[in-house]
Design an enzyme around this catalytic site. Structure first.
Site, PDB file in Angstrom:
ATOM      1  N   GLU A  81      33.218  19.575  38.264  1.00  0.00           N
ATOM      2  CA  GLU A  81      33.402  17.985  38.686  1.00  0.00           C
ATOM      3  C   GLU A  81      31.768  17.252  38.325  1.00  0.00           C
ATOM      4  OE1 GLU A  81      33.666  19.655  42.951  1.00  0.00           O
ATOM      5  OE2 GLU A  81      35.348  18.873  43.525  1.00  0.00           O
ATOM      6  N   GLU A 112      39.612  41.407  35.765  1.00  0.00           N
ATOM      7  CA  GLU A 112      38.190  41.541  36.028  1.00  0.00           C
ATOM      8  C   GLU A 112      37.410  42.940  36.521  1.00  0.00           C
ATOM      9  OE1 GLU A 112      38.377  42.403  41.056  1.00  0.00           O
ATOM     10  OE2 GLU A 112      39.783  40.700  40.183  1.00  0.00           O
TER      11      GLU A 112
END
Length: 273
Positions: A81, A112
């Site tokens: 953004e 992960e």
């Protein structure tokens, strides 16, 4: 202080399946109200990290977010953004998620758990000493994130973190830790809830404050935003009208010519008519 993983503690609420929709909503809302107060307690930590981020970016560095699951997605969201909001290059703030971009939509099993993969992913972006890397992990124990920050430390790269437990392994690894402890979730262990909300609030603070400090906001307006749709074109036109006290037609013409609110205002003030 001993490490207690509060993000995994049992919920204060039980027999959720027996509660009405209203009861569930009230419970979730009650817990959500505590999140901004938890963030407030961490403001000194947040300030220290932002000071370092601003300094490094002014020296030509970049900001990296790295995480897994919800934490990784939030980092990617915040990074993505920045260009449309502040008009910065897409490689100034970079979000990296364990398992690659496909993990944004669909979980990648065990991604992960690799202690080495995070550093490998960072190296693919030619990470260097000018950059800052912020690891995001609600638990503060994610190997992918801890391994990445540990390698950064060994290579003289500034590290920070956002976590939701005190005294976690991740906090001990990061040079500038941010710890926002929100306590147990309504659904035990579902850190996409309060923990994720806290992370989003902190991420908003980091990039918004940094971009303001870098001169990407004028007054309180996004004068460098990308004009990617009609809503933003209209918003930009109104900004120019207000700033220069000119009619809509003239403001729109300036925006069409210069393609940017800041550029339109500066050129008008420099005598362009």
């Amino acid at each position: 202080m001993d490490f207690i993983k509060t993000t995994e503690l049992d919920s204060k609420y039980n027999h959720l399946e027996k509660k009405s929709i209203n009861e569930l909503l009230v419970s979730i809302n009650k817990e959500d109200k505590t999140v901004p107060l938890a963030v407030e307690k961490a403001l000194p930590q947040i300030e220290k990290l932002i000071q370092k981020v601003v300094y490094q970016l002014k020296q030509g560095g970049r900001l990296f977010y790295i995480g897994a699951g919800t934490s990784g997605r939030l980092g990617v969201l915040d990074a993505s953004e920045c260009p449309p909001t502040f008009g910065v290059p897409y490689d100034l703030v970079i979000g990296i998620i364990a398992g690659g971009d496909s993990a944004i939509r669909k979980a990648v099993e065990f991604a992960e758990d690799s202690i080495d993969l995070g550093w490998k992913d960072l190296k693919s972006h030619d990470i260097n000493e000018k950059d800052v890397v912020i690891g995001i992990a609600a638990s503060g124990t994610t190997p992918y994130v801890i391994g990445a920050l540990d390698s950064c430390n060994k290579n003289n790269i500034i590290t920070g973190c956002i976590t939701n437990n005190y005294n976690s392994p991740l906090s001990k690894t990061a040079q500038f830790p941010i710890e926002v402890v929100v306590g147990p979730e309504v659904v035990t262990g579902s850190s996409r809830m309060k923990a994720g909300t806290a992370q989003k609030l902190v991420l908003n603070m980091i990039t918004t404050t940094t971009m303001i400090q870098l001169g990407r906001i004028k007054g309180n307006k996004m004068v460098d935003m990308q004009l990617s749709n009609n809503k933003l074109v209209n918003r930009g036109t109104k900004m120019i009208m207000t700033e220069l006290h000119i009619a809509e037609e003239e403001a729109k013409k300036l925006l069409d010519i210069f393609g940017n609110v800041r550029s339109a205002i500066e050129n008008y003030n420099n005598g362009y008519r």
